[in-house]
Design an enzyme around this catalytic site. Structure first.
Site, PDB file in Angstrom:
ATOM      1  N   LYS A  83       0.825  -1.210   0.000  1.00 61.45           N
ATOM      2  CA  LYS A  83       0.000   0.000   0.000  1.00 61.45           C
ATOM      3  C   LYS A  83       0.861   1.263   0.000  1.00 61.45           C
ATOM      4  O   LYS A  83       0.341   2.353  -0.244  1.00 61.45           O
ATOM      5  CB  LYS A  83      -0.966  -0.001   1.180  1.00 61.45           C
ATOM      6  CG  LYS A  83      -0.353   0.137   2.548  1.00 61.45           C
ATOM      7  CD  LYS A  83      -1.467   0.191   3.591  1.00 61.45           C
ATOM      8  CE  LYS A  83      -0.922   0.402   4.990  1.00 61.45           C
ATOM      9  NZ  LYS A  83      -2.000   0.505   5.997  1.00 61.45           N
ATOM     10  N   ARG A 131      -8.716   7.787   3.145  1.00 65.12           N
ATOM     11  CA  ARG A 131      -9.625   6.716   2.724  1.00 65.12           C
ATOM     12  C   ARG A 131     -10.510   6.290   3.888  1.00 65.12           C
ATOM     13  O   ARG A 131     -11.740   6.161   3.738  1.00 65.12           O
ATOM     14  CB  ARG A 131      -8.786   5.528   2.221  1.00 65.12           C
ATOM     15  CG  ARG A 131      -9.563   4.245   2.012  1.00 65.12           C
ATOM     16  CD  ARG A 131      -8.624   3.073   1.793  1.00 65.12           C
ATOM     17  NE  ARG A 131      -7.784   2.801   2.950  1.00 65.12           N
ATOM     18  CZ  ARG A 131      -8.148   2.111   4.017  1.00 65.12           C
ATOM     19  NH1 ARG A 131      -9.371   1.622   4.085  1.00 65.12           N
ATOM     20  NH2 ARG A 131      -7.314   1.889   5.013  1.00 65.12           N
ATOM     21  N   ARG A 155       1.018   5.108  18.038  1.00 64.66           N
ATOM     22  CA  ARG A 155      -0.396   5.393  17.802  1.00 64.66           C
ATOM     23  C   ARG A 155      -1.271   4.750  18.885  1.00 64.66           C
ATOM     24  O   ARG A 155      -2.206   5.374  19.392  1.00 64.66           O
ATOM     25  CB  ARG A 155      -0.823   4.877  16.421  1.00 64.66           C
ATOM     26  CG  ARG A 155      -0.039   5.489  15.262  1.00 64.66           C
ATOM     27  CD  ARG A 155      -0.609   5.024  13.937  1.00 64.66           C
ATOM     28  NE  ARG A 155       0.369   5.123  12.869  1.00 64.66           N
ATOM     29  CZ  ARG A 155       0.106   4.916  11.589  1.00 64.66           C
ATOM     30  NH1 ARG A 155      -1.116   4.615  11.218  1.00 64.66           N
ATOM     31  NH2 ARG A 155       1.045   5.014  10.680  1.00 64.66           N
TER      32      ARG A 155
END
Length: 312
Positions: A83, A131, A155
């Site tokens: 990706k 997205r 994160r």
């Protein structure tokens, strides 16, 4: 050991990237008997953590320096998350194989909430992906989307410290690192279509390097490769990257590739979805055809508007 028996592998230095590199190293050494040496390479994307990728150039930021090392013969192969790989590669380089795909879905993580549907009105959700933002806001326009960058552990820590009510990450990375116990919910593909290539690893080499191509050829997974090629055909036709909300997910059943795709506005106010099937003989053509359908249905206007607003 002779130099011809050593393969130099370039990798980003993140925990996940190094896991991926170590996985490929172990497999190649086991299969070929050659020694694989890993070189850490810092990419621009790793150094810019306080700005959304859509503002600083998108996908190529995670591969540029590694591709330069390949072209200058400092390394022999690179392992990328597919990706992150732009559809146009530099002259002299190729993706020689694509490995068996991990779970391609997006994962919902939260300290207090078991499912995406349980989030309260106005909940703060962290993601680095336009997205994901587009698809989440189309379902829940009340949500507050916060930009979330950095390594996976960073994160997750930001969420656990209370910075976010929930975060959305790729399930594949969490599963590879053995952190799938942190996943509260796998988002169905019809809720959040994955990123192009999500869950698959690509092996990039110099096009004239037959020795390395032969050494890694066994890593190629036929079904994953066909599905990802269809997804990348979709992306290439749309000339998209991280700057625009585009998604596609391919599956293979026998001699047929099925592809679903999406173009949307970042605020989720308009989303175009479509699907298409075709023979495995030309998976890229399936992606190109689906992209053409969505462009003709209004996708071009959406993308033109997004590019104008982002200054691209």
């Amino acid at each position: 050991m002779a130099a011809s028996d050593i393969i130099r592998l370039g990798s980003r230095g993140s925990t996940l990237a190094l896991w991926q590199a170590e996985h490929v190293r172990a497999e190649v050494e086991r299969r070929t008997g050659k020694k694989v040496e890993i070189t850490r390479i810092k990419t621009t994307g790793d150094m810019i953590l306080d700005v959304p990728l859509s503002k600083v150039g998108g996908k190529g930021l995670f591969v540029k320096e590694i591709e330069e090392a390949l072209l200058s013969n400092r390394i022999d192969l690179a392992v990328h998350s597919m990706k992150d790989v732009p559809t146009d590669l530099p002259d002299g380089l190729e993706i020689s194989c694509i490995t068996r795909r991990e779970d391609p879905r997006d994962a919902f993580l939260s300290v207090r909430h078991a499912r995406f549907e349980d989030l309260p009105v106005g909940a703060r959700v962290g993601t680095s992906s336009l997205r994901r933002q587009t698809q989440l806001l189309s379902l829940r326009p009340d949500l507050s989307i916060g930009q979330l960058r950095g390594n996976l552990d960073t994160r997750i820590r930001k969420m656990e410290e209370g910075g976010y009510d929930a975060i959305i990450l790729a399930a594949a990375g969490l599963r590879r690192l053995g952190w799938d116990g942190k996943i509260r919910q796998y988002l169905p593909v019809d809720v959040s279509i994955p990123a192009i290539g999500q869950g698959a690893l690509g092996i990039e080499i110099r096009s004239d390097d037959g020795r390395t191509r032969e050494a890694v050829a066994f890593l190629d997974d036929r079904e994953t490769s066909l599905a990802v090629r269809a997804e990348r055909g979709f992306l290439k036709r749309l000339e998209g990257g991280c700057q625009v909300p585009i998604a596609a997910h391919g599956t293979v059943n026998g001699d047929t590739v099925a592809l679903s795709g999406l173009i949307g506005k970042p605020d989720g106010s308009r989303i175009l979805r479509g699907s298409r099937r075709g023979p495995i003989s030309d998976p890229e053509a399936i992606g190109v055809a689906l992209a053409g359908e969505l462009l003709s249905q209004g996708g071009k206007e959406i993308l033109d508007e997004v590019y104008r607003q982002s200054g691209s």
